[in-house]
Design a protein around this motif. Structure first.
Motif, PDB file in Angstrom:
ATOM      1  N   GLN A 298       0.837  -1.207   0.000  1.00 29.36           N
ATOM      2  CA  GLN A 298       0.000   0.000   0.000  1.00 29.36           C
ATOM      3  C   GLN A 298       0.867   1.250   0.000  1.00 29.36           C
ATOM      4  O   GLN A 298       0.598   2.212  -0.707  1.00 29.36           O
ATOM      5  CB  GLN A 298      -0.941  -0.005   1.228  1.00 29.36           C
ATOM      6  CG  GLN A 298      -2.129  -0.948   1.098  1.00 29.36           C
ATOM      7  CD  GLN A 298      -2.895  -0.749  -0.217  1.00 29.36           C
ATOM      8  OE1 GLN A 298      -3.184   0.371  -0.609  1.00 29.36           O
ATOM      9  NE2 GLN A 298      -3.202  -1.841  -0.908  1.00 29.36           N
ATOM     10  N   THR A 299       1.932   1.231   0.814  1.00 30.98           N
ATOM     11  CA  THR A 299       2.803   2.416   0.912  1.00 30.98           C
ATOM     12  C   THR A 299       3.411   2.738  -0.451  1.00 30.98           C
ATOM     13  O   THR A 299       3.350   3.877  -0.929  1.00 30.98           O
ATOM     14  CB  THR A 299       3.933   2.159   1.949  1.00 30.98           C
ATOM     15  OG1 THR A 299       3.318   1.840   3.186  1.00 30.98           O
ATOM     16  CG2 THR A 299       4.826   3.373   2.117  1.00 30.98           C
ATOM     17  N   HIS A 300       3.965   1.751  -1.094  1.00 31.53           N
ATOM     18  CA  HIS A 300       4.598   2.025  -2.393  1.00 31.53           C
ATOM     19  C   HIS A 300       3.577   2.398  -3.462  1.00 31.53           C
ATOM     20  O   HIS A 300       3.854   3.238  -4.316  1.00 31.53           O
ATOM     21  CB  HIS A 300       5.439   0.820  -2.831  1.00 31.53           C
ATOM     22  CG  HIS A 300       6.793   0.824  -2.191  1.00 31.53           C
ATOM     23  ND1 HIS A 300       7.949   1.076  -2.857  1.00 31.53           N
ATOM     24  CD2 HIS A 300       7.153   0.651  -0.890  1.00 31.53           C
ATOM     25  CE1 HIS A 300       8.970   1.040  -2.016  1.00 31.53           C
ATOM     26  NE2 HIS A 300       8.512   0.765  -0.814  1.00 31.53           N
ATOM     27  N   LYS A 302       0.911   4.100  -3.041  1.00 32.76           N
ATOM     28  CA  LYS A 302       0.549   5.521  -2.889  1.00 32.76           C
ATOM     29  C   LYS A 302       1.702   6.431  -3.285  1.00 32.76           C
ATOM     30  O   LYS A 302       1.490   7.482  -3.892  1.00 32.76           O
ATOM     31  CB  LYS A 302       0.112   5.784  -1.445  1.00 32.76           C
ATOM     32  CG  LYS A 302      -1.213   5.101  -1.158  1.00 32.76           C
ATOM     33  CD  LYS A 302      -1.977   5.773  -0.066  1.00 32.76           C
ATOM     34  CE  LYS A 302      -3.382   5.162  -0.030  1.00 32.76           C
ATOM     35  NZ  LYS A 302      -3.943   5.063   1.292  1.00 32.76           N
ATOM     36  N   ILE A 303       2.922   6.033  -2.936  1.00 33.35           N
ATOM     37  CA  ILE A 303       4.081   6.855  -3.320  1.00 33.35           C
ATOM     38  C   ILE A 303       4.196   6.885  -4.860  1.00 33.35           C
ATOM     39  O   ILE A 303       4.398   7.934  -5.470  1.00 33.35           O
ATOM     40  CB  ILE A 303       5.381   6.307  -2.679  1.00 33.35           C
ATOM     41  CG1 ILE A 303       5.353   6.536  -1.156  1.00 33.35           C
ATOM     42  CG2 ILE A 303       6.620   6.955  -3.286  1.00 33.35           C
ATOM     43  CD1 ILE A 303       6.502   5.919  -0.383  1.00 33.35           C
ATOM     44  N   ALA A 423       1.686   2.934   8.398  1.00 36.42           N
ATOM     45  CA  ALA A 423       1.711   3.572   7.074  1.00 36.42           C
ATOM     46  C   ALA A 423       1.708   5.093   7.161  1.00 36.42           C
ATOM     47  O   ALA A 423       1.037   5.769   6.388  1.00 36.42           O
ATOM     48  CB  ALA A 423       0.524   3.080   6.235  1.00 36.42           C
ATOM     49  N   THR A 426       2.170   7.395   4.146  1.00 39.05           N
ATOM     50  CA  THR A 426       1.130   7.568   3.122  1.00 39.05           C
ATOM     51  C   THR A 426       0.063   8.583   3.559  1.00 39.05           C
ATOM     52  O   THR A 426      -0.942   8.750   2.873  1.00 39.05           O
ATOM     53  CB  THR A 426       0.439   6.226   2.794  1.00 39.05           C
ATOM     54  OG1 THR A 426      -0.172   5.746   3.985  1.00 39.05           O
ATOM     55  CG2 THR A 426       1.401   5.200   2.282  1.00 39.05           C
ATOM     56  N   ARG A 428      -1.924  11.787   3.738  1.00 43.70           N
ATOM     57  CA  ARG A 428      -2.096  12.727   2.633  1.00 43.70           C
ATOM     58  C   ARG A 428      -1.221  13.978   2.756  1.00 43.70           C
ATOM     59  O   ARG A 428      -0.542  14.380   1.823  1.00 43.70           O
ATOM     60  CB  ARG A 428      -3.580  13.129   2.515  1.00 43.70           C
ATOM     61  CG  ARG A 428      -3.913  13.847   1.218  1.00 43.70           C
ATOM     62  CD  ARG A 428      -5.353  14.292   1.159  1.00 43.70           C
ATOM     63  NE  ARG A 428      -5.809  14.943   2.385  1.00 43.70           N
ATOM     64  CZ  ARG A 428      -5.530  16.204   2.719  1.00 43.70           C
ATOM     65  NH1 ARG A 428      -4.789  16.951   1.924  1.00 43.70           N
ATOM     66  NH2 ARG A 428      -5.991  16.735   3.843  1.00 43.70           N
ATOM     67  N   LEU A 431       2.379  13.277   2.021  1.00 41.72           N
ATOM     68  CA  LEU A 431       2.601  13.016   0.592  1.00 41.72           C
ATOM     69  C   LEU A 431       2.504  14.309  -0.229  1.00 41.72           C
ATOM     70  O   LEU A 431       3.258  14.499  -1.178  1.00 41.72           O
ATOM     71  CB  LEU A 431       1.595  11.988   0.077  1.00 41.72           C
ATOM     72  CG  LEU A 431       1.910  10.530   0.401  1.00 41.72           C
ATOM     73  CD1 LEU A 431       0.767   9.621  -0.041  1.00 41.72           C
ATOM     74  CD2 LEU A 431       3.213  10.071  -0.244  1.00 41.72           C
TER      75      LEU A 431
END
Ligand code: SF4
Length: 444
Positions: A298-300, A302-303, A423, A426, A428, A431
């Motif tokens: 999930q982290t990657h 979103k990145i 996380a 991630t 918002r 980011l």
């Protein structure tokens, strides 16, 4: 139109010898047996082009009828003879060279000049025995005499830096001097460890290591302008391809895992052989993820979503830092980067310190070899990977631009009773700031 040289590499089953320690091809499972129809189709399609010289490589011996059936051999020489090609080179082992077969080929080749390539590798019987070649120097010499007697050309393959060679340059010079006297041309090949060869295991076990580009051309310097000698540093050079029988799951927050030989070989590859794609101007160091390959986490995800929205996305070289060391994004699916786990809950203070030290050295060696316009990072500030990266950059005196908004990060932790939420990277707000600072710094 300029006629060209064409090289065809064909899968023609197992070589009758199959024991040379640097050879992977002869040890791979599932090699394709030769079929006359398949070989004919391949040749016919290659000969549609305007070719001056054809190099037909079948890893083993063109004269071994188990590899190249006689029916195709006859077809091959007749077709080459009538197609307007001037030169043909095929590989052979001395044990398959005899008067009858040479006489037969000569009869079929009135126009085209045929040369046989012999893999002598090194003009030293002791080394030949250790690398498990099927023949010695005397046998090579006798074969050359026979080939020349029937009017064939001779090409000799030599290899630099074979195991058991102590003085690489001296040994090469001796071999080249010898081979030049016997052959029309000599090819010097960099010894490189391919997956299924015993040499690959020797590399992994640190018993031998390949030459990098500079080392290779330094050793071969004397021959760079010699018209009879060709140099091949990286003809088929590739990343470390572990054979299935060596693959394993590397699990544990331990020194053994951190310093695992399979990770070390890859780090050596990234430091000495890897070429960063020229479009990648900026390095962005990122954390790993428990889920492999990392881009499925999930982290990657979103990145990546955020990065893909940047116009200069292709210029950004994403590099993960984790237990194996540094892992550029393009390699994340390769073994062992999808086959390890570092359970954080098993970490001790001692192993964390070792992790920082080992990782710092790996990052330093990588950055010493590969230069970028700017270096960025996006990690939790307390993570060991980030500490290692920061220390490495400080020691190298290269600026590191941190894309994590420290103030915001602390606020988020504070709101979570001082704990790091899952996380967190991630979130918002973080980011948004990550992308904003990145854009500003790469003139997006
Ligand atoms: S290097 Fe050539 S002779 Fe040696 S095992 Fe491989 S294919 Fe056979």
């Amino acid at each position: 139109m300029i006629k060209k040289t064409k090289t065809i590499i064909v899968d023609s089953g197992r070589c009758s010898w199959g024991k040379c320690i640097f050879c992977s091809f002869s040890k791979k499972p599932n090699t394709q047996e030769a079929s006359v129809e398949r070989l004919k189709r391949g040749l016919d399609s290659a000969l549609k082009e305007d070719i001056f010289e054809l190099k037909y490589l079948n890893s083993g011996s063109f004269l071994d009828e188990k590899q190249i059936p006689k029916e195709f051999r006859n077809y091959f020489f007749e077709k080459c003879n009538s197609s307007g090609i001037s030169e043909v080179v095929v590989e052979c082992l001395p044990e398959h060279v005899n008067k009858n077969v040479l006489r037969d080929i000569k009869k079929r080749c009135k126009k085209v000049r045929v040369s046989f390539a012999l893999g002598l590798e090194v003009a030293d019987d002791k080394v030949l025995k250790k690398i498990m070649k099927s023949f010695d120097v005397k046998t090579y010499e006798k074969t050359v005499i026979l080939l020349k007697k029937y009017g064939f050309g001779v090409r000799t393959y030599l290899m630099t830096n074979l195991p058991n060679v102590l003085e690489v340059k001296k040994s090469l010079e001796k071999s080249v001097d010898f081979a030049l006297k016997k052959s029309d041309s000599v090819a010097i090949i960099n010894t490189y460890p391919y997956g299924y060869s015993p040499l690959f295991s020797m590399w992994v076990e640190r018993k031998w290591t390949p030459l990098d580009k500079n080392e290779f051309f330094d050793v071969c310097e004397k021959y760079k302008n010699n018209k009879k000698v060709e140099l091949f540093f990286d003809d088929y050079l590739t990343y470390p391809k572990f054979p299935d029988f060596l693959k394993q799951k590397i699990v544990g927050a331990t020194s053994e895992c951190l310093n695992h030989a399979h990770f070390d070989v890859w780090q050596e590859y990234f430091e000495r052989f890897y070429v960063v794609p020229s479009i990648k101007e900026y390095a962005l160091f990122l954390p790993c993820a428990f889920r492999k390959p990392y881009s499925r986490s999930q982290t990657h995800k979103k990145i990546l979503e955020r990065l893909q929205g940047i116009a200069s996305y292709k210029k950004i070289h994403q590099i993960m830092i984790s237990t194996p060391g540094i892992i550029p994004r393009d390699f994340e699916s390769k073994y062992p980067f999808e086959s390890y786990d570092w359970p954080e809950w098993e970490e001790t203070e001692k192993i964390k310190k070792e992790y920082i030290e080992v990782t710092k050295k790996r990052v330093k060696r990588y950055l010493l070899k590969h230069q970028y316009k700017k270096i960025f990072s996006y990690f939790k500030s307390e993570s060991e990977s980030f500490i290692a990266l920061k220390d490495a950059c400080a020691e190298l005196k290269v600026p590191l631009i941190t894309l994590l908004d420290e103030k915001m990060y602390k606020e988020i932790k504070h709101m979570n009773n001082g704990k790091t939420p899952n996380a967190i990277l991630t979130q918002r707000r973080l980011l948004d700031s990550f992308v904003k600072v990145l854009r500003k710094n790469i003139d997006d």
